[in-house]
Design a protein around this motif. Sequence first.
Motif, PDB file in Angstrom:
ATOM      1  N   ASP A 136       0.828  -1.208   0.000  1.00 16.50           N
ATOM      2  CA  ASP A 136       0.000   0.000   0.000  1.00 16.50           C
ATOM      3  C   ASP A 136       0.864   1.259   0.000  1.00 16.50           C
ATOM      4  O   ASP A 136       0.572   2.223  -0.699  1.00 16.50           O
ATOM      5  CB  ASP A 136      -0.951   0.026   1.195  1.00 16.50           C
ATOM      6  CG  ASP A 136      -2.078  -0.995   1.053  1.00 16.50           C
ATOM      7  OD1 ASP A 136      -2.401  -1.380  -0.091  1.00 16.50           O
ATOM      8  OD2 ASP A 136      -2.631  -1.405   2.090  1.00 16.50           O
ATOM      9  N   PHE A 137       1.926   1.240   0.777  1.00 21.24           N
ATOM     10  CA  PHE A 137       2.830   2.383   0.825  1.00 21.24           C
ATOM     11  C   PHE A 137       3.501   2.606  -0.533  1.00 21.24           C
ATOM     12  O   PHE A 137       3.635   3.727  -0.991  1.00 21.24           O
ATOM     13  CB  PHE A 137       3.882   2.201   1.923  1.00 21.24           C
ATOM     14  CG  PHE A 137       4.858   3.327   2.016  1.00 21.24           C
ATOM     15  CD1 PHE A 137       4.474   4.561   2.529  1.00 21.24           C
ATOM     16  CD2 PHE A 137       6.160   3.170   1.566  1.00 21.24           C
ATOM     17  CE1 PHE A 137       5.373   5.614   2.603  1.00 21.24           C
ATOM     18  CE2 PHE A 137       7.071   4.216   1.643  1.00 21.24           C
ATOM     19  CZ  PHE A 137       6.664   5.439   2.159  1.00 21.24           C
ATOM     20  N   ARG A 180       2.413   2.017  -3.408  1.00 23.28           N
ATOM     21  CA  ARG A 180       1.462   2.507  -4.417  1.00 23.28           C
ATOM     22  C   ARG A 180       1.183   4.002  -4.288  1.00 23.28           C
ATOM     23  O   ARG A 180       0.642   4.605  -5.209  1.00 23.28           O
ATOM     24  CB  ARG A 180       0.142   1.750  -4.299  1.00 23.28           C
ATOM     25  CG  ARG A 180       0.236   0.320  -4.750  1.00 23.28           C
ATOM     26  CD  ARG A 180      -1.127  -0.347  -4.726  1.00 23.28           C
ATOM     27  NE  ARG A 180      -0.967  -1.777  -4.874  1.00 23.28           N
ATOM     28  CZ  ARG A 180      -1.413  -2.675  -4.014  1.00 23.28           C
ATOM     29  NH1 ARG A 180      -2.105  -2.308  -2.959  1.00 23.28           N
ATOM     30  NH2 ARG A 180      -1.207  -3.945  -4.220  1.00 23.28           N
ATOM     31  N   ARG A 181       1.542   4.575  -3.154  1.00 31.75           N
ATOM     32  CA  ARG A 181       1.300   6.005  -2.951  1.00 31.75           C
ATOM     33  C   ARG A 181       2.210   6.821  -3.860  1.00 31.75           C
ATOM     34  O   ARG A 181       3.298   6.386  -4.195  1.00 31.75           O
ATOM     35  CB  ARG A 181       1.567   6.386  -1.501  1.00 31.75           C
ATOM     36  CG  ARG A 181       0.615   5.710  -0.517  1.00 31.75           C
ATOM     37  CD  ARG A 181       0.974   6.033   0.913  1.00 31.75           C
ATOM     38  NE  ARG A 181       0.946   7.449   1.192  1.00 31.75           N
ATOM     39  CZ  ARG A 181      -0.117   8.124   1.612  1.00 31.75           C
ATOM     40  NH1 ARG A 181      -1.255   7.483   1.800  1.00 31.75           N
ATOM     41  NH2 ARG A 181      -0.065   9.401   1.848  1.00 31.75           N
ATOM     42  N   LYS A 238       4.979   9.223  -5.094  1.00 34.50           N
ATOM     43  CA  LYS A 238       6.275   9.628  -4.523  1.00 34.50           C
ATOM     44  C   LYS A 238       6.281  11.142  -4.357  1.00 34.50           C
ATOM     45  O   LYS A 238       5.787  11.862  -5.204  1.00 34.50           O
ATOM     46  CB  LYS A 238       7.420   9.210  -5.443  1.00 34.50           C
ATOM     47  CG  LYS A 238       7.395   7.756  -5.833  1.00 34.50           C
ATOM     48  CD  LYS A 238       8.173   6.935  -4.870  1.00 34.50           C
ATOM     49  CE  LYS A 238       8.332   5.524  -5.372  1.00 34.50           C
ATOM     50  NZ  LYS A 238       7.641   4.525  -4.655  1.00 34.50           N
TER      51      LYS A 238
END
Length: 70
Positions: free
Chosen positions: A63-64, A66-67, A69
Amino acid sequence: MSRVKLSRLPERTPIRISVHLLPDLHIRLEQYAVAYEESYGEKIAVAELIPAIIDAFLQSDRDFSRRPKV
């Protein structure tokens, strides 16, 4: 001028951060250091393992990753 294949290295100046750990987490980190030594035959201080542990955790967090940048 031609460029080499290796891209420019990222900033590598270490940043010092102090944290307070709960006793049970400290014990688990010490146990991890023992397991690391048993696996690789090299004794590494907990403080040296923590950055690698955090990096591995962040890389494994889908999940992180996919955030966007920043």
